[in-house]
Design an enzyme around this catalytic site. Structure first.
Site, PDB file in Angstrom:
ATOM      1  N   ARG A  62       0.822  -1.211   0.000  1.00  0.00           N
ATOM      2  CA  ARG A  62       0.000   0.000   0.000  1.00  0.00           C
ATOM      3  C   ARG A  62       0.859   1.265   0.000  1.00  0.00           C
ATOM      4  O   ARG A  62       0.526   2.261  -0.659  1.00  0.00           O
ATOM      5  CB  ARG A  62      -0.915  -0.015   1.229  1.00  0.00           C
ATOM      6  N   HIS A  66       0.496   4.529  -2.488  1.00  0.00           N
ATOM      7  CA  HIS A  66       0.315   5.897  -1.998  1.00  0.00           C
ATOM      8  C   HIS A  66       1.498   6.793  -2.349  1.00  0.00           C
ATOM      9  O   HIS A  66       1.353   8.011  -2.418  1.00  0.00           O
ATOM     10  CB  HIS A  66       0.049   5.893  -0.490  1.00  0.00           C
ATOM     11  N   GLY A  72       4.208  10.963  -8.598  1.00  0.00           N
ATOM     12  CA  GLY A  72       4.965   9.810  -9.082  1.00  0.00           C
ATOM     13  C   GLY A  72       5.665   9.042  -7.967  1.00  0.00           C
ATOM     14  O   GLY A  72       5.648   9.427  -6.798  1.00  0.00           O
ATOM     15  N   ASN A  94      -3.664   8.775   4.562  1.00  0.00           N
ATOM     16  CA  ASN A  94      -2.514   8.136   5.211  1.00  0.00           C
ATOM     17  C   ASN A  94      -2.566   8.164   6.731  1.00  0.00           C
ATOM     18  O   ASN A  94      -2.085   7.234   7.390  1.00  0.00           O
ATOM     19  CB  ASN A  94      -1.209   8.826   4.763  1.00  0.00           C
ATOM     20  N   HIS A 193      -6.335  -5.661  -2.500  1.00  0.00           N
ATOM     21  CA  HIS A 193      -7.140  -5.835  -1.293  1.00  0.00           C
ATOM     22  C   HIS A 193      -7.440  -7.308  -1.014  1.00  0.00           C
ATOM     23  O   HIS A 193      -8.308  -7.621  -0.220  1.00  0.00           O
ATOM     24  CB  HIS A 193      -8.431  -5.008  -1.387  1.00  0.00           C
TER      25      HIS A 193
HETATM   26  C1  HEM Z   1      -9.094   1.601  -5.915  1.00  0.00           C
HETATM   27  C2  HEM Z   1      -8.974   2.521  -5.002  1.00  0.00           C
HETATM   28  C3  HEM Z   1      -8.526   2.218  -3.593  1.00  0.00           C
HETATM   29  C4  HEM Z   1      -9.138   2.631  -2.458  1.00  0.00           C
HETATM   30  C5  HEM Z   1     -10.378   3.499  -2.359  1.00  0.00           C
HETATM   31  C6  HEM Z   1      -8.390   2.076  -1.352  1.00  0.00           C
HETATM   32  C7  HEM Z   1      -8.683   2.289  -0.022  1.00  0.00           C
HETATM   33  C8  HEM Z   1      -8.108   1.620   1.028  1.00  0.00           C
HETATM   34  C9  HEM Z   1      -8.487   1.761   2.408  1.00  0.00           C
HETATM   35  C10 HEM Z   1      -9.541   2.711   2.932  1.00  0.00           C
HETATM   36  C11 HEM Z   1      -7.738   0.892   3.131  1.00  0.00           C
HETATM   37  C12 HEM Z   1      -7.793   0.677   4.636  1.00  0.00           C
HETATM   38  C13 HEM Z   1      -7.073   1.786   5.366  1.00  0.00           C
HETATM   39  C14 HEM Z   1      -7.344   1.753   6.856  1.00  0.00           C
HETATM   40  O1  HEM Z   1      -8.508   1.760   7.246  1.00  0.00           O
HETATM   41  O2  HEM Z   1      -6.357   1.746   7.630  1.00  0.00           O
HETATM   42  C15 HEM Z   1      -6.866   0.207   2.221  1.00  0.00           C
HETATM   43  C16 HEM Z   1      -5.951  -0.744   2.575  1.00  0.00           C
HETATM   44  C17 HEM Z   1      -5.083  -1.346   1.692  1.00  0.00           C
HETATM   45  N1  HEM Z   1      -4.905  -0.994   0.368  1.00  0.00           N
HETATM   46 FE1  HEM Z   1      -6.150   0.116  -0.744  1.00  0.00          FE
HETATM   47  N2  HEM Z   1      -7.359   1.344  -1.831  1.00  0.00           N
HETATM   48  C18 HEM Z   1      -7.385   1.395  -3.206  1.00  0.00           C
HETATM   49  C19 HEM Z   1      -6.466   0.838  -4.070  1.00  0.00           C
HETATM   50  C20 HEM Z   1      -5.349   0.142  -3.674  1.00  0.00           C
HETATM   51  C21 HEM Z   1      -4.257  -0.202  -4.543  1.00  0.00           C
HETATM   52  C22 HEM Z   1      -4.140   0.198  -5.996  1.00  0.00           C
HETATM   53  C23 HEM Z   1      -3.369  -0.913  -3.787  1.00  0.00           C
HETATM   54  C24 HEM Z   1      -2.050  -1.496  -4.174  1.00  0.00           C
HETATM   55  C25 HEM Z   1      -1.728  -1.861  -5.401  1.00  0.00           C
HETATM   56  C26 HEM Z   1      -3.939  -1.015  -2.461  1.00  0.00           C
HETATM   57  C27 HEM Z   1      -3.392  -1.721  -1.427  1.00  0.00           C
HETATM   58  C28 HEM Z   1      -3.932  -1.793  -0.156  1.00  0.00           C
HETATM   59  C29 HEM Z   1      -3.474  -2.721   0.861  1.00  0.00           C
HETATM   60  C30 HEM Z   1      -2.454  -3.820   0.657  1.00  0.00           C
HETATM   61  C31 HEM Z   1      -4.183  -2.414   2.039  1.00  0.00           C
HETATM   62  C32 HEM Z   1      -4.005  -3.062   3.424  1.00  0.00           C
HETATM   63  C33 HEM Z   1      -2.858  -2.344   4.134  1.00  0.00           C
HETATM   64  C34 HEM Z   1      -2.537  -2.855   5.524  1.00  0.00           C
HETATM   65  O3  HEM Z   1      -3.098  -3.837   5.991  1.00  0.00           O
HETATM   66  O4  HEM Z   1      -1.672  -2.222   6.167  1.00  0.00           O
HETATM   67  N3  HEM Z   1      -5.117  -0.337  -2.425  1.00  0.00           N
HETATM   68  N4  HEM Z   1      -7.098   0.680   0.939  1.00  0.00           N
END
Ligand code: HEM
Ligand SMILES: *[C@@H]1O[C@H](CO)[C@@H](O)[C@H](O)[C@H]1NC(C)=O
Length: 320
Positions: A62, A66, A72, A94, A193
């Site tokens: 993640r 970000h 970039g 973040n 996800h």
């Molecule tokens: C499509 C739009 C996306 C949205 C709206 C989104 C949103 C989020 C949100 C809200 C969380 C949880 C944050 C929290 O509550 O602490 C999350 C976690 C995560 N996101 Fe996304 N995300 C998106 C795309 C992506 C992309 C493109 C990647 C990587 C290629 C990604 C990888 C992750 C990962 C691996 C987690 C878990 C992180 C952890 O457990 O520490 N996400 N995302």
């Protein structure tokens, strides 16, 4: 080119040349003579971090996303706030949720010991994201390298560019399009996800207010995420309820069963233009893996600093 012929060159061609050359300096063998041990130095540090805590692989993946969506992939997210510098780490998407900085610092120390002053933090993050996917059972690929580190960061762009979990499908499509990524890239990258956790505050709206959610799944998640804002806000639930520490295509199967955790997740399968892609990824792990890899490489190509731009940071959390 004379100024006259420049004036008659269609804008589209100028844009094409500009975009086409923006990542011309990234290459998979960038450190082959300057730091041949870069990969064998990075991976074991991650392996031990992920052995200690499986979620760390998700957190590092993640971080890369970000980083890349803000000016970039330039390591800007790694810059910590100071008394007179406000970076990205406390911007809305973040704050209280990005993690993994200590692991990146540990990797950087190991890489600096092997090859002092050579490998950028931006590249370390790109390799670490790939290694995390591989360690958790996902696909492997060759990472393009040669990025340099930013000397600035932007909390404002972090807030503007990274989509929130309340996003509609059209918002998701446009935030990715703004980075040069297609709808298909967006759907494939969302498959990240399949690993990791989200806080109650990120999915409360979806489990209480949305109709496109399986009722028993909603009540299961409501147990750890109270309706009232301010209570249990940081309680965690897995983004993939089936296999939260394995990189697979279960994320898409969940969406088909209306068991996406975030509103934005379920938007990808809610009678819209991306339903058929979600179906095909849910049926074929191979096609998901191959599109995910293509999209990760494309995301890694966003506006790299190359040549003499930026710097090779000595410590990832601060500029030299
Ligand atoms: C499509 C739009 C996306 C949205 C709206 C989104 C949103 C989020 C949100 C809200 C969380 C949880 C944050 C929290 O509550 O602490 C999350 C976690 C995560 N996101 Fe996304 N995300 C998106 C795309 C992506 C992309 C493109 C990647 C990587 C290629 C990604 C990888 C992750 C990962 C691996 C987690 C878990 C992180 C952890 O457990 O520490 N996400 N995302
Ligand atoms: C970050 O989150 C903390 C804890 O929820 C909060 O106190 C702080 O005001 C937030 N910072 C910003 C910049 O929003």
């Amino acid at each position: 080119m004379t100024s006259l012929s420049m004036a008659y060159t269609p804008l589209s061609i100028i844009l094409f040349l500009f975009i086409g050359s923006s990542s011309a300096h990234l290459s998979t063998n960038f450190y082959s003579s300057s730091c041949p041990k870069v990969f064998s130095t990075i991976k074991p540090v991650l392996q031990s971090a992920i052995a200690k805590e499986k979620r760390m692989g998700a957190s590092i993946l993640r971080l890369f996303f970000h980083d890349c969506f803000v000016n970039g992939c330039d390591g800007s997210i790694l810059l910590a706030d100071t008394a007179n510098f406000r970076g990205e780490q406390h911007a809305g998407p973040n704050n209280g949720s990005v993690r993994g900085f200590k692991v990146i610092d540990k990797i950087k120390t190991a890489v600096e010991n092997a090859c002092p002053g050579v490998v950028s933090c931006a590249d370390i993050l790109a390799v670490a994201a790939r290694d995390s996917v591989v360690i958790l059972g996902g696909p492997d690929w060759k990472v393009k390298l040669g990025r340099r580190d930013a000397r600035t960061a932007s909390a404002t762009l972090a807030n503007n560019n990274i989509p929130p979990p309340t996003s509609s499908l059209s918002n998701l499509i446009s935030k990715f399009a703004a980075q040069g990524l297609s709808t298909k890239d967006m759907v494939a990258l969302s498959g990240a996800h399949t690993i990791g956790q989200a806080r109650c505050t990120s999915f409360r709206g979806h489990i209480y207010n949305d109709a496109d959610i399986d009722a028993s799944f909603a009540s299961l998640r409501q147990k750890i995420c109270p309706r009232k804002s301010g209570s249990g806000d940081t309680n965690l639930a897995p983004l993939d309820l089936q296999t939260p520490t394995a990189f697979d295509n279960n994320y898409y199967k969940n969406l088909i069963n209306k068991k996406g955790l975030l509103h934005s997740d379920q938007e990808l399968f809610n009678n819209g233009a991306t339903d058929s892609l979600v179906k095909s990824y849910s049926n074929s792990e191979g096609s998901f893996n191959s599109d995910f890899v293509k999209a990760m490489i494309k995301m890694g190509d966003i506006s790299p600093l190359t040549g003499s731009k930026g710097e090779i940071r000595k410590i990832c959390s601060k500029i030299n």
